[in-house]
Design a protein around this motif. Structure first.
Motif, mmCIF file in Angstrom:
data_model
loop_
_atom_site.group_PDB
_atom_site.id
_atom_site.type_symbol
_atom_site.label_atom_id
_atom_site.label_comp_id
_atom_site.label_asym_id
_atom_site.label_seq_id
_atom_site.Cartn_x
_atom_site.Cartn_y
_atom_site.Cartn_z
ATOM 1 N N MET A 138 21.329 -65.781 -46.720
ATOM 2 C CA MET A 138 22.278 -65.192 -45.812
ATOM 3 C C MET A 138 23.677 -65.438 -46.343
ATOM 4 O O MET A 138 23.967 -66.484 -46.908
ATOM 5 N N ALA A 139 24.520 -64.460 -46.141
ATOM 6 C CA ALA A 139 25.953 -64.610 -46.420
ATOM 7 C C ALA A 139 26.682 -64.461 -45.091
ATOM 8 O O ALA A 139 26.279 -63.665 -44.240
ATOM 9 N N MET A 140 27.747 -65.233 -44.926
ATOM 10 C CA MET A 140 28.507 -65.197 -43.686
ATOM 11 C C MET A 140 29.990 -65.193 -44.015
ATOM 12 O O MET A 140 30.455 -65.967 -44.843
ATOM 13 N N PHE A 141 30.716 -64.289 -43.366
ATOM 14 C CA PHE A 141 32.166 -64.207 -43.513
ATOM 15 C C PHE A 141 32.775 -64.336 -42.122
ATOM 16 O O PHE A 141 32.248 -63.805 -41.156
ATOM 17 N N SER A 142 33.894 -65.014 -42.039
ATOM 18 C CA SER A 142 34.571 -65.180 -40.756
ATOM 19 C C SER A 142 36.066 -65.028 -40.968
ATOM 20 O O SER A 142 36.642 -65.646 -41.867
ATOM 21 N N ASP A 143 36.685 -64.179 -40.143
ATOM 22 C CA ASP A 143 38.114 -63.929 -40.280
ATOM 23 C C ASP A 143 38.627 -63.276 -39.008
ATOM 24 O O ASP A 143 37.867 -63.043 -38.070
ATOM 25 N N ILE A 144 39.903 -62.956 -38.999
ATOM 26 C CA ILE A 144 40.488 -62.180 -37.921
ATOM 27 C C ILE A 144 40.293 -60.708 -38.264
ATOM 28 O O ILE A 144 40.675 -60.264 -39.358
ATOM 29 N N ALA A 145 39.678 -59.960 -37.359
ATOM 30 C CA ALA A 145 39.401 -58.544 -37.617
ATOM 31 C C ALA A 145 40.697 -57.817 -37.953
ATOM 32 O O ALA A 145 41.688 -57.932 -37.252
ATOM 33 N N GLY A 146 40.663 -57.086 -39.071
ATOM 34 C CA GLY A 146 41.835 -56.341 -39.515
ATOM 35 C C GLY A 146 42.764 -57.138 -40.418
ATOM 36 O O GLY A 146 43.690 -56.569 -40.991
ATOM 37 N N CYS A 182 40.034 -59.587 -51.247
ATOM 38 C CA CYS A 182 38.813 -60.037 -51.930
ATOM 39 C C CYS A 182 37.613 -59.995 -50.986
ATOM 40 O O CYS A 182 36.508 -59.651 -51.400
ATOM 41 N N VAL A 183 37.814 -60.296 -49.705
ATOM 42 C CA VAL A 183 36.722 -60.235 -48.729
ATOM 43 C C VAL A 183 36.334 -58.781 -48.468
ATOM 44 O O VAL A 183 35.149 -58.445 -48.396
ATOM 45 N N LEU A 184 37.318 -57.916 -48.345
ATOM 46 C CA LEU A 184 37.023 -56.491 -48.157
ATOM 47 C C LEU A 184 36.236 -55.930 -49.342
ATOM 48 O O LEU A 184 35.339 -55.104 -49.163
ATOM 49 N N ARG A 185 36.536 -56.413 -50.531
ATOM 50 C CA ARG A 185 35.794 -55.989 -51.719
ATOM 51 C C ARG A 185 34.325 -56.418 -51.605
ATOM 52 O O ARG A 185 33.417 -55.637 -51.908
ATOM 53 N N TYR A 186 34.089 -57.645 -51.139
ATOM 54 C CA TYR A 186 32.702 -58.093 -50.939
ATOM 55 C C TYR A 186 31.990 -57.209 -49.910
ATOM 56 O O TYR A 186 30.843 -56.811 -50.110
ATOM 57 N N HIS A 187 32.664 -56.903 -48.824
ATOM 58 C CA HIS A 187 32.044 -56.044 -47.808
ATOM 59 C C HIS A 187 31.686 -54.679 -48.397
ATOM 60 O O HIS A 187 30.616 -54.133 -48.097
ATOM 61 N N ARG A 188 32.564 -54.136 -49.231
ATOM 62 C CA ARG A 188 32.252 -52.844 -49.867
ATOM 63 C C ARG A 188 31.027 -52.967 -50.774
ATOM 64 O O ARG A 188 30.161 -52.086 -50.793
ATOM 65 N N MET A 189 30.946 -54.055 -51.524
ATOM 66 C CA MET A 189 29.796 -54.245 -52.413
ATOM 67 C C MET A 189 28.507 -54.389 -51.598
ATOM 68 O O MET A 189 27.482 -53.802 -51.942
ATOM 69 N N PHE A 190 28.557 -55.158 -50.525
ATOM 70 C CA PHE A 190 27.384 -55.319 -49.669
ATOM 71 C C PHE A 190 27.022 -54.008 -48.981
ATOM 72 O O PHE A 190 25.839 -53.721 -48.776
ATOM 73 N N ARG A 224 23.131 -55.997 -42.017
ATOM 74 C CA ARG A 224 24.455 -56.511 -41.662
ATOM 75 C C ARG A 224 24.548 -56.610 -40.143
ATOM 76 O O ARG A 224 24.097 -55.718 -39.432
ATOM 77 N N ARG A 225 25.148 -57.702 -39.670
ATOM 78 C CA ARG A 225 25.460 -57.821 -38.248
ATOM 79 C C ARG A 225 26.911 -58.269 -38.131
ATOM 80 O O ARG A 225 27.320 -59.239 -38.759
ATOM 81 N N PHE A 268 27.625 -61.072 -40.936
ATOM 82 C CA PHE A 268 26.450 -61.710 -41.531
ATOM 83 C C PHE A 268 25.664 -60.681 -42.326
ATOM 84 O O PHE A 268 25.477 -59.548 -41.871
ATOM 85 N N TYR A 269 25.183 -61.080 -43.484
ATOM 86 C CA TYR A 269 24.290 -60.260 -44.304
ATOM 87 C C TYR A 269 23.006 -61.048 -44.524
ATOM 88 O O TYR A 269 23.053 -62.228 -44.890
ATOM 89 N N THR A 270 21.883 -60.396 -44.283
ATOM 90 C CA THR A 270 20.588 -61.042 -44.488
ATOM 91 C C THR A 270 19.639 -60.083 -45.198
ATOM 92 O O THR A 270 19.825 -58.864 -45.160
ATOM 93 N N LEU A 271 18.633 -60.659 -45.803
ATOM 94 C CA LEU A 271 17.562 -59.847 -46.355
ATOM 95 C C LEU A 271 16.718 -59.301 -45.208
ATOM 96 O O LEU A 271 16.653 -59.923 -44.138
ATOM 97 N N PRO A 272 16.079 -58.155 -45.401
ATOM 98 C CA PRO A 272 15.192 -57.638 -44.352
ATOM 99 C C PRO A 272 14.160 -58.700 -43.953
ATOM 100 O O PRO A 272 13.617 -59.406 -44.793
#
Length: 105
Positions: A1-9, A14-22, A33-34, A52-56
């Motif tokens: 699992m991968a987990m990111f936490s931030d203030i929305a917006g 670098c985090v947005l780049r990870y989200h695009r890759m995921f 993704r949740r 959150f990103y998880t495998l099926p």
């Protein structure tokens, strides 16, 4: 699992780049993704965002992580170990982490 936490917006580039890759993998069903947005009590104009990103088949990790981080009392080495395990670290890796960075209570 991968987990990111931030203030929305306010996520760093670098985090947005990870989200695009995921997102590419989410789109074809390789990972799930949740996104959980929670109002911030002292800043109602901000949302705390956890992604959150998880495998099926491993969505249970998200529920277990939320239970851990939202309902703990004092953070302990046991909680830190569980946190690492939910992220996918093996016992020996958690042992090394806790040896180097024990939770100070």
């Amino acid at each position: 699992m991968a987990m990111f936490s931030d203030i929305a917006g306010n996520e760093p580039d670098c985090v947005l780049r990870y989200h695009r890759m995921f997102s590419r993998h989410v789109a074809v069903g390789r990972i799930n993704r949740r996104i959980i947005d929670t109002p911030m009590p002292k800043r109602p104009d901000w949302l705390s965002r956890r992604v959150f990103y998880t495998l099926p088949g491993e969505d249970w990790r998200v529920d277990a992580m939320l239970e851990l981080i939202e309902n703990y009392g004092s953070w302990t080495n046991e909680y830190e170990r569980r946190f690492g395990s939910l992220l996918g670290y093996e016992d020996w890796q958690n042992d090394i982490w806790l040896e180097r960075f024990p939770v100070q209570t």
